[in-house]
Motif scaffolding. Structure first.
Motif, PDB file in Angstrom:
ATOM      1  N   ASP A 105      65.886  44.504  26.500  1.00 12.35           N
ATOM      2  CA  ASP A 105      65.036  44.727  27.665  1.00 12.35           C
ATOM      3  C   ASP A 105      64.231  46.013  27.526  1.00 12.35           C
ATOM      4  O   ASP A 105      63.046  46.052  27.831  1.00 12.35           O
ATOM      5  CB  ASP A 105      65.916  44.816  28.922  1.00 12.35           C
ATOM      6  N   CYS A 106      64.873  47.061  27.075  1.00 12.62           N
ATOM      7  CA  CYS A 106      64.219  48.356  26.882  1.00 12.62           C
ATOM      8  C   CYS A 106      63.050  48.236  25.903  1.00 12.62           C
ATOM      9  O   CYS A 106      61.979  48.793  26.126  1.00 12.62           O
ATOM     10  CB  CYS A 106      65.244  49.371  26.380  1.00 12.62           C
ATOM     11  N   LEU A 107      63.228  47.483  24.828  1.00 17.73           N
ATOM     12  CA  LEU A 107      62.173  47.317  23.832  1.00 17.73           C
ATOM     13  C   LEU A 107      61.004  46.514  24.385  1.00 17.73           C
ATOM     14  O   LEU A 107      59.843  46.809  24.101  1.00 17.73           O
ATOM     15  CB  LEU A 107      62.725  46.624  22.583  1.00 17.73           C
ATOM     16  N   VAL A 108      61.303  45.505  25.177  1.00 18.84           N
ATOM     17  CA  VAL A 108      60.259  44.651  25.740  1.00 18.84           C
ATOM     18  C   VAL A 108      59.423  45.411  26.762  1.00 18.84           C
ATOM     19  O   VAL A 108      58.192  45.302  26.790  1.00 18.84           O
ATOM     20  CB  VAL A 108      60.873  43.376  26.378  1.00 18.84           C
ATOM     21  N   LYS A 109      60.045  46.210  27.601  1.00 18.49           N
ATOM     22  CA  LYS A 109      59.353  46.887  28.698  1.00 18.49           C
ATOM     23  C   LYS A 109      58.732  48.223  28.302  1.00 18.49           C
ATOM     24  O   LYS A 109      58.022  48.823  29.095  1.00 18.49           O
ATOM     25  CB  LYS A 109      60.333  47.113  29.858  1.00 18.49           C
ATOM     26  N   ALA A 110      58.952  48.688  27.082  1.00 18.15           N
ATOM     27  CA  ALA A 110      58.422  49.972  26.648  1.00 18.15           C
ATOM     28  C   ALA A 110      56.889  49.928  26.602  1.00 18.15           C
ATOM     29  O   ALA A 110      56.300  48.898  26.304  1.00 18.15           O
ATOM     30  CB  ALA A 110      58.972  50.336  25.280  1.00 18.15           C
ATOM     31  N   PRO A 111      56.249  51.060  26.914  1.00 18.55           N
ATOM     32  CA  PRO A 111      54.796  51.100  26.822  1.00 18.55           C
ATOM     33  C   PRO A 111      54.342  50.948  25.360  1.00 18.55           C
ATOM     34  O   PRO A 111      55.119  51.143  24.442  1.00 18.55           O
ATOM     35  CB  PRO A 111      54.432  52.493  27.338  1.00 18.55           C
ATOM     36  N   GLY A 112      53.088  50.607  25.206  1.00 18.32           N
ATOM     37  CA  GLY A 112      52.534  50.460  23.867  1.00 18.32           C
ATOM     38  C   GLY A 112      51.807  49.146  23.724  1.00 18.32           C
ATOM     39  O   GLY A 112      51.766  48.329  24.636  1.00 18.32           O
ATOM     40  N   ARG A 113      51.241  48.940  22.560  1.00 19.13           N
ATOM     41  CA  ARG A 113      50.465  47.741  22.285  1.00 19.13           C
ATOM     42  C   ARG A 113      51.306  46.488  22.479  1.00 19.13           C
ATOM     43  O   ARG A 113      52.457  46.427  22.062  1.00 19.13           O
ATOM     44  CB  ARG A 113      49.950  47.808  20.851  1.00 19.13           C
ATOM     45  N   ARG A 114      50.726  45.499  23.092  1.00 21.38           N
ATOM     46  CA  ARG A 114      51.423  44.233  23.326  1.00 21.38           C
ATOM     47  C   ARG A 114      50.775  43.172  22.495  1.00 21.38           C
ATOM     48  O   ARG A 114      50.909  42.078  22.494  1.00 21.38           O
ATOM     49  CB  ARG A 114      51.396  43.886  24.803  1.00 21.38           C
TER      50      ARG A 114
END
Length: 142
Positions: A133-142
């Motif tokens: 979950d932390c990796l998915v919701k982290a800011p940055g390029r999607r």
């Protein structure tokens, strides 16, 4: 076994990060954290082995790369600044559930702060509950 997860999964009430569901069917290996038998599960069309006790997820490396890209691309919620990584997590040692070799522990180099526990031999990755979950919701390029 864990390398060939092909069982059909039904939606059970137990929910994991990003909507993953367990099938209730054992996969033949024990959780590296709490030693309960892992169950076959599915998240976003990808299979994993999950622990209904601690919420950990065991996933094949090649599946993880595709899964994280897919989940980050479809995430529509607000980004969350991850908490700083706790360096003590790097000192945790786990045995691979499949071959029992010591898993390597290192920081994830992508978005988010998470520690990866990986088996070089079996090419499996272990995530504690909430880490995906932390990796998915982290800011940055999607």
């Amino acid at each position: 076994m864990i390398h060939e997860l092909t069982t059909n999964v039904t939606d059970l009430p137990l929910s994991f990060d990003q909507g993953g569901k367990l099938s209730g069917k054992p996969c033949g290996v024990d959780c590296p954290t709490c030693r309960k038998e892992l169950q076959i599960g599915r998240i976003a069309g990808c299979q994993f082995a999950g622990c209904e006790t601690c919420g950990g997820i065991l996933i094949q490396q090649h599946v993880f790369a595709t899964l994280i890209q897919h989940l980050r691309a479809k995430h529509t919620g607000a980004s969350e600044i991850p908490k700083p990584m706790d360096a003590r997590q790097l000192d945790v040692t786990r045995s691979c559930p499949a071959c029992l070799a010591k898993m390597e522990t290192y920081p994830y180099q992508g978005a988010g702060n998470s520690v990866i526990d990986a088996c070089r031999e079996c090419r499996l990755i272990w995530f504690e509950s909430g880490e995906l979950d932390c990796l998915v919701k982290a800011p940055g390029r999607r």
